[in-house]
Design a protein around this motif. Structure first.
Motif, mmCIF file in Angstrom:
data_model
loop_
_atom_site.group_PDB
_atom_site.id
_atom_site.type_symbol
_atom_site.label_atom_id
_atom_site.label_comp_id
_atom_site.label_asym_id
_atom_site.label_seq_id
_atom_site.Cartn_x
_atom_site.Cartn_y
_atom_site.Cartn_z
ATOM 1 N N TYR A 1 20.078 -15.163 18.659
ATOM 2 C CA TYR A 1 19.071 -16.212 18.801
ATOM 3 C C TYR A 1 17.996 -15.804 19.804
ATOM 4 N N GLN A 2 16.918 -16.563 19.807
ATOM 5 C CA GLN A 2 15.797 -16.248 20.692
ATOM 6 C C GLN A 2 16.208 -16.247 22.158
ATOM 7 N N ASP A 3 17.126 -17.162 22.540
ATOM 8 C CA ASP A 3 17.511 -17.232 23.955
ATOM 9 C C ASP A 3 18.549 -16.181 24.335
ATOM 10 N N LEU A 4 19.080 -15.458 23.324
ATOM 11 C CA LEU A 4 19.947 -14.289 23.520
ATOM 12 C C LEU A 4 21.301 -14.568 24.156
ATOM 13 N N ALA A 5 21.555 -15.774 24.678
ATOM 14 C CA ALA A 5 22.846 -16.114 25.292
ATOM 15 C C ALA A 5 23.245 -15.096 26.355
ATOM 16 N N MET A 6 22.307 -14.726 27.200
ATOM 17 C CA MET A 6 22.576 -13.794 28.288
ATOM 18 C C MET A 6 22.385 -14.478 29.637
ATOM 19 N N VAL A 7 23.074 -13.948 30.653
ATOM 20 C CA VAL A 7 22.959 -14.472 32.013
ATOM 21 C C VAL A 7 22.073 -13.516 32.803
ATOM 22 N N PRO A 8 20.843 -13.904 33.137
ATOM 23 C CA PRO A 8 19.870 -12.973 33.728
ATOM 24 C C PRO A 8 20.340 -12.254 34.984
ATOM 25 N N LEU A 9 21.133 -12.924 35.838
ATOM 26 C CA LEU A 9 21.521 -12.318 37.111
ATOM 27 C C LEU A 9 22.748 -11.419 36.996
ATOM 28 N N MET A 10 23.386 -11.411 35.843
ATOM 29 C CA MET A 10 24.561 -10.556 35.653
ATOM 30 C C MET A 10 24.141 -9.189 35.130
ATOM 31 N N ALA A 11 24.975 -8.178 35.440
ATOM 32 C CA ALA A 11 24.685 -6.801 35.027
ATOM 33 C C ALA A 11 24.653 -6.683 33.508
ATOM 34 N N ILE A 12 23.981 -5.642 33.043
ATOM 35 C CA ILE A 12 23.885 -5.398 31.603
ATOM 36 C C ILE A 12 25.268 -5.304 30.986
ATOM 37 N N TRP A 13 26.180 -4.548 31.631
ATOM 38 C CA TRP A 13 27.506 -4.351 31.054
ATOM 39 C C TRP A 13 28.317 -5.640 31.032
ATOM 40 N N ARG A 14 28.106 -6.517 32.014
ATOM 41 C CA ARG A 14 28.805 -7.816 32.008
ATOM 42 C C ARG A 14 28.300 -8.681 30.860
ATOM 43 N N ASN A 15 26.980 -8.662 30.626
ATOM 44 C CA ASN A 15 26.422 -9.408 29.504
ATOM 45 C C ASN A 15 26.868 -8.828 28.173
ATOM 46 N N PHE A 16 27.004 -7.519 28.109
ATOM 47 C CA PHE A 16 27.398 -6.864 26.857
ATOM 48 C C PHE A 16 28.764 -7.364 26.403
ATOM 49 N N PHE A 17 29.672 -7.611 27.348
ATOM 50 C CA PHE A 17 31.037 -8.032 27.010
ATOM 51 C C PHE A 17 31.298 -9.505 27.311
ATOM 52 N N LEU A 18 30.229 -10.272 27.540
ATOM 53 C CA LEU A 18 30.392 -11.669 27.927
ATOM 54 C C LEU A 18 31.228 -12.433 26.887
ATOM 55 N N GLY A 19 32.388 -12.928 27.322
ATOM 56 C CA GLY A 19 33.268 -13.673 26.425
ATOM 57 C C GLY A 19 34.273 -12.807 25.683
ATOM 58 N N SER A 20 34.121 -11.486 25.762
ATOM 59 C CA SER A 20 35.042 -10.566 25.068
ATOM 60 C C SER A 20 35.393 -9.401 25.986
ATOM 61 N N GLU A 21 35.724 -9.707 27.218
ATOM 62 C CA GLU A 21 35.908 -8.690 28.244
ATOM 63 C C GLU A 21 37.143 -7.820 27.973
ATOM 64 N N PRO A 22 37.009 -6.488 28.096
ATOM 65 C CA PRO A 22 38.176 -5.618 27.973
ATOM 66 C C PRO A 22 39.067 -5.763 29.203
ATOM 67 N N THR A 23 40.360 -5.655 28.997
ATOM 68 C CA THR A 23 41.304 -5.795 30.107
ATOM 69 C C THR A 23 42.279 -4.634 30.116
ATOM 70 N N LYS A 24 42.963 -4.496 31.222
ATOM 71 C CA LYS A 24 44.046 -3.520 31.319
ATOM 72 C C LYS A 24 45.183 -4.166 32.105
ATOM 73 N N GLY A 25 46.358 -3.563 31.992
ATOM 74 C CA GLY A 25 47.522 -4.166 32.619
ATOM 75 C C GLY A 25 48.194 -5.154 31.680
ATOM 76 N N TRP A 26 49.220 -5.828 32.206
ATOM 77 C CA TRP A 26 50.015 -6.727 31.368
ATOM 78 C C TRP A 26 50.455 -7.931 32.183
ATOM 79 N N GLY A 27 50.531 -9.083 31.494
ATOM 80 C CA GLY A 27 51.026 -10.298 32.132
ATOM 81 C C GLY A 27 50.227 -10.668 33.366
#
Length: 266
Positions: free
Chosen positions: A87-113
Motif C-alpha cells: 500500500y501507499q503507506d507501506l506499513a513501515m515504522v520510520p524510526l526503526m532500522a531497515i532490517w527491522r522493518n523488513f522482518f516486521l511481524g515475521s521476525e526470525p528467531t533462534k533457540g528453543w522454548g
C-alpha cells in the motif's frame, strides 16, 4: 504445462449500498508480466485492490488463481495464496532500522522454548542479501527506514514481499508522490520483480509510468471498464488519450483556446 494466467478476474462487481463501485471488470495477470490498472480518483481502483487482497469479497464474478476459482475471505488467505499488497503507506515504522522493518511481524528467531530470541544477525544478513538480489544498494541496513527516499522505501517493500514468497505483487500507486527520478527507481524494481517471474498488478493514474513497464492495461472509469488491452493493441498516445477522456479533452481544448476558429488575429 498449464497456460492458465496466474490470476484471472472475471466480470467482478462490487456495490456498497446504492453505490456501484465496480461493474463487470475483467483482466488477467500472468507470471513474469505487469498488468497496469489505470483510472482517476473514484474509478474503482481501491475497491479492486481490496478484493484482490481479501479485504472485500466481490458481489458478482469470480477470481481464478492458476485456473482455479478462489474466494479470498481475508488478507491472510490472500497472503497464503501468494498475493502480497504494497500500500501507499507501506506499513513501515520510520524510526526503526531497515532490517527491522523488513522482518516486521515475521521476525526470525533462534533457540528453543524460554531461550527463544530474535536472531538479529540472520535478519541483517538476509535483508542485505535480499536487497542486493533485487539490485537495491542500501548503504547500511541499520539506518532508520525513514532516512530513505520515497523510491527506496517502495523498493524495500517490494523486496520484502518477494522474500516472503509472493507470486503476485499488487502495488497501490507506488509512484504517485514521487518525483521523476524516484519514480524511475520504483519502475526499475517493478521490472526486476517481473523479470524474477512474479505477476505484478500496478495501480496508477499515470500512463507515462504505466506504459514503459506494462504488458497489459485495464482502464477504469467510475467502476466500469473502458477496455482491457495488451501492449501491442495501443500506443502511449492512445492510452493517454483514453485516460484523459478523449472527446471531453477535445471539448476542453476548444473552450480554452485563446483564438477560437474564425476569429481574426492582429
Amino acid at each position: 504445462m498449464s497456460d492458465s494466467p496466474l490470476l484471472e478476474i472475471r466480470d467482478v462487481s462490487k456495490t456498497f449500498g446504492s453505490v456501484i463501485s465496480l461493474s463487470g471488470v475483467s483482466t488477467t495477470v500472468r507470471a513474469g508480466q505487469v498488468t497496469c490498472v489505470l483510472g482517476d480518483n473514484g474509478a474503482g481502483k481501491s475497491t479492486l485492490i481490496k478484493i484482490l487482497s481479501g479485504v472485500h469479497q466481490p458481489d458478482g464474478g469470480e477470481l481464478l488463481i492458476d485456473g482455479n476459482p478462489v474466494r479470498l475471505g481475508s488478507p491472510r488467505e490472500a497472503l497464503d495464496a501468494g498475493i502480497a499488497t504494497v500500500y501507499q503507506d507501506l506499513a513501515m515504522v520510520p524510526l526503526m532500522a531497515i532490517w527491522r522493518n523488513f522482518f516486521l511481524g515475521s521476525e526470525p528467531t533462534k533457540g528453543w522454548g524460554p531461550f527463544r530470541r530474535f536472531d538479529r544477525a540472520t535478519a541483517i544478513e538476509t535483508t542485505r542479501r535480499e536487497l542486493a538480489d533485487m539490485g537495491i544498494d542500501i548503504r547500511d541496513p541499520d539506518q532508520p527506514v525513514g532516512t530513505l527516499s520515497g523510491g527506496e522505501r517502495q523498493s524495500v517493500a517490494i523486496a520484502r514481499a518477494v522474500h516472503f514468497g509472493a507470486r503476485l505483487l499488487i502495488l497501490d500507486e507506488p509512484t504517485s508522490a514521487l518525483g521523476v527520478k524516484q519514480a524511475g527507481v520504483v519502475l526499475r524494481y517493478i521490472a526486476r520483480a517481473r523479470d524474477r517471474g512474479l505477476g505484478v498488478v500496478f495501480i496508477t493514474h499515470n500512463p507515462h509510468h504505466a506504459y514503459p513497464v506494462g504488458d497489459r492495461f485495464l482502464l477504469l472509469n467510475r467502476g466500469k471498464s473502458l477496455g482491457d488491452f495488451a501492449k501491442s493493441e495501443l500506443s502511449l498516445a492512445e492510452l493517454t488519450r483514453m485516460m484523459a477522456g478523449g472527446a471531453e479533452l477535445d471539448q476542453l481544448a476548444h473552450e480554452l483556446d485563446r483564438n477560437p476558429a474564425g476569429k481574426a488575429t492582429s
